[in-house]
Scaffold this active site. Structure first.
Site, PDB file in Angstrom:
ATOM      1  N   LYS A  23      48.260  45.921 115.683  1.00  0.00           N
ATOM      2  CA  LYS A  23      49.722  45.802 115.605  1.00  0.00           C
ATOM      3  C   LYS A  23      50.345  45.677 117.005  1.00  0.00           C
ATOM      4  CE  LYS A  23      50.187  45.972 111.082  1.00  0.00           C
ATOM      5  NZ  LYS A  23      50.679  44.797 110.329  1.00  0.00           N
ATOM      6  N   TYR A  32      44.006  49.783 113.795  1.00  0.00           N
ATOM      7  CA  TYR A  32      45.283  49.294 113.265  1.00  0.00           C
ATOM      8  C   TYR A  32      46.339  49.226 114.367  1.00  0.00           C
ATOM      9  CZ  TYR A  32      49.318  49.304 110.018  1.00  0.00           C
ATOM     10  OH  TYR A  32      50.483  49.024 109.326  1.00  0.00           O
TER      11      TYR A  32
HETATM   12  P1  NDP Z   1      49.785  46.790 100.600  1.00  0.00           P
HETATM   13  O1  NDP Z   1      48.398  47.276 100.712  1.00  0.00           O
HETATM   14  O2  NDP Z   1      50.645  47.294  99.507  1.00  0.00           O
HETATM   15  O3  NDP Z   1      49.804  45.191 100.561  1.00  0.00           O
HETATM   16  C1  NDP Z   1      49.048  44.451 101.474  1.00  0.00           C
HETATM   17  C2  NDP Z   1      49.182  42.986 101.124  1.00  0.00           C
HETATM   18  O4  NDP Z   1      48.374  42.221 102.032  1.00  0.00           O
HETATM   19  C3  NDP Z   1      48.706  42.667  99.733  1.00  0.00           C
HETATM   20  O5  NDP Z   1      49.537  41.667  99.182  1.00  0.00           O
HETATM   21  C4  NDP Z   1      47.304  42.145  99.961  1.00  0.00           C
HETATM   22  O6  NDP Z   1      46.976  41.274  98.891  1.00  0.00           O
HETATM   23  C5  NDP Z   1      47.481  41.395 101.278  1.00  0.00           C
HETATM   24  N1  NDP Z   1      46.253  41.197 102.027  1.00  0.00           N
HETATM   25  C6  NDP Z   1      45.428  42.149 102.537  1.00  0.00           C
HETATM   26  N2  NDP Z   1      44.379  41.582 103.144  1.00  0.00           N
HETATM   27  C7  NDP Z   1      44.559  40.232 103.030  1.00  0.00           C
HETATM   28  C8  NDP Z   1      43.808  39.106 103.470  1.00  0.00           C
HETATM   29  N3  NDP Z   1      42.656  39.227 104.164  1.00  0.00           N
HETATM   30  N4  NDP Z   1      44.269  37.876 103.162  1.00  0.00           N
HETATM   31  C9  NDP Z   1      45.404  37.733 102.458  1.00  0.00           C
HETATM   32  N5  NDP Z   1      46.165  38.743 102.036  1.00  0.00           N
HETATM   33  C10 NDP Z   1      45.737  39.988 102.317  1.00  0.00           C
HETATM   34  O7  NDP Z   1      50.461  47.112 102.009  1.00  0.00           O
HETATM   35  P2  NDP Z   1      51.977  47.149 102.492  1.00  0.00           P
HETATM   36  O8  NDP Z   1      52.841  46.341 101.616  1.00  0.00           O
HETATM   37  O9  NDP Z   1      52.307  48.552 102.761  1.00  0.00           O
HETATM   38  O10 NDP Z   1      51.809  46.445 103.921  1.00  0.00           O
HETATM   39  C11 NDP Z   1      52.324  45.164 104.218  1.00  0.00           C
HETATM   40  C12 NDP Z   1      52.394  45.031 105.734  1.00  0.00           C
HETATM   41  O11 NDP Z   1      53.275  46.036 106.252  1.00  0.00           O
HETATM   42  C13 NDP Z   1      51.060  45.228 106.435  1.00  0.00           C
HETATM   43  O12 NDP Z   1      50.947  44.329 107.521  1.00  0.00           O
HETATM   44  C14 NDP Z   1      51.144  46.653 106.950  1.00  0.00           C
HETATM   45  O13 NDP Z   1      50.342  46.854 108.075  1.00  0.00           O
HETATM   46  C15 NDP Z   1      52.623  46.737 107.286  1.00  0.00           C
HETATM   47  N6  NDP Z   1      53.133  48.104 107.366  1.00  0.00           N
HETATM   48  C16 NDP Z   1      53.102  48.942 106.280  1.00  0.00           C
HETATM   49  C17 NDP Z   1      53.577  50.233 106.384  1.00  0.00           C
HETATM   50  C18 NDP Z   1      53.576  51.198 105.243  1.00  0.00           C
HETATM   51  O14 NDP Z   1      53.900  52.383 105.471  1.00  0.00           O
HETATM   52  N7  NDP Z   1      53.247  50.800 104.012  1.00  0.00           N
HETATM   53  C19 NDP Z   1      54.120  50.729 107.651  1.00  0.00           C
HETATM   54  C20 NDP Z   1      54.115  49.766 108.721  1.00  0.00           C
HETATM   55  C21 NDP Z   1      53.636  48.507 108.564  1.00  0.00           C
HETATM   56  P3  NDP Z   1      45.496  41.096  98.286  1.00  0.00           P
HETATM   57  O15 NDP Z   1      44.869  42.464  98.240  1.00  0.00           O
HETATM   58  O16 NDP Z   1      45.747  40.463  96.976  1.00  0.00           O
HETATM   59  O17 NDP Z   1      44.875  40.181  99.256  1.00  0.00           O
END
Ligand code: NDP
Length: 234
Positions: free
Chosen positions: A145, A141
């Site tokens: 990133k 990860y």
């Molecule tokens: P969630 O797991 O809550 O949401 C992830 C989202 O990404 C979902 O909408 C999922 O939808 C989508 N997704 C995952 N894989 C795919 C794919 N192959 N194609 C299309 N859509 C995809 O995570 P967060 O909201 O927490 O994370 C969002 C972003 O923020 C990420 O990039 C994460 O790395 C980043 N982030 C999060 C942090 C945290 O503490 N939560 C901290 C720092 C960064 P579906 O499953 O329907 O495809």
């Protein structure tokens, strides 16, 4: 005026909060995710796996055909598959790199094709503080990133003359599904955050909204931490 905004990973968490932020401003939001679900008020929701280049480019082409040139693209979709590096499988490594880095490149490249023609636009990548602080169990990860920063800064220089900005928002710890299985570790992590708490998704969305606004037209190639001070000084 209503903008055409594309958000990947908008089905929940930070992406859903970002979509809601733009919907509240009256923008037309196209949501991409594998499940195809999206917050109420999105103009369209498309089922796309961002790790598949053709799916991404045909979804973005169809969004542009329906709603016009893209004004804003938020590259948010991401996953984690944590494990210590010595025990990390090739699949764990590839899955994260494919979604979080390859998927980000496919999305930005397709969005830029529209923005370069229109000679305006904002691309905002959702990165993380992980590569700056180093997180055991997240070599995949953090590498993905970190890659986003190089990608964003190179793109920023490639398209600056077209008035397109490219930036990274780097959250710390945010209250979403991704962090929900941390359990008591979440309190320990919160203790490491100078502000003493983890963020709500809307707090990330507000910064993304700013970067996409006219107030931020002179900001490009920036990495903006939104982490309550977690990576402060790095
Ligand atoms: P969630 O797991 O809550 O949401 C992830 C989202 O990404 C979902 O909408 C999922 O939808 C989508 N997704 C995952 N894989 C795919 C794919 N192959 N194609 C299309 N859509 C995809 O995570 P967060 O909201 O927490 O994370 C969002 C972003 O923020 C990420 O990039 C994460 O790395 C980043 N982030 C999060 C942090 C945290 O503490 N939560 C901290 C720092 C960064 P579906 O499953 O329907 O495809």
């Amino acid at each position: 005026m209503s903008r055409h905004v594309l958000v990947t990973g908008a089905s929940r968490g930070i992406g859903a909060a970002i979509a809601e932020h733009f919907i509240a401003l009256g923008d037309q939001v196209v949501a991409l995710s594998r499940s195809g679900s999206a917050p109420k008020g999105c103009a369209k929701s498309l089922t796309v796996d961002v790790a598949k280049s053709e799916e991404v480019s045909s979804a973005i082409k169809s969004a542009v055909a329906e709603f016009g040139p893209l004004d804003v693209c938020v590259v948010n979709a991401g996953i984690t598959r944590d494990g210590l590096a010595l025990r990390m499988s090739d699949e764990q490594w590839r899955e994260v790199l494919s979604t979080d880095l390859d998927g980000a490149f496919y999305t930005a490249r397709a969005a830029l094709a529209s923005m370069v023609r229109a000679r305006q636009g904002s691309i905002i990548f959702i990165g993380s503080v992980s590569p700056f602080i180093g997180v055991p169990g997240q070599a995949n990860y953090a590498a993905a990133k970190a890659g986003l920063v190089g990608l964003a800064r190179s793109l920023a220089k490639e398209v600056a003359s077209r008035a397109i900005t490219v930036n990274v928002v780097a959250p710390g710890l945010v209250d979403t599904n991704m962090t929900s299985d941390l359990g008591p570790a979440s309190d320990q992590l919160a203790d490491m955050i100078p502000m003493g708490r983890i963020a709500q998704p809307a707090e990330i969305a507000g910064v993304v909204g700013f970067l996409a606004s006219n107030h931020a037209r002179y900001i490009t190639g920036a990495v903006i931490p939104v982490d309550g001070g977690l990576a402060l000084g790095l």
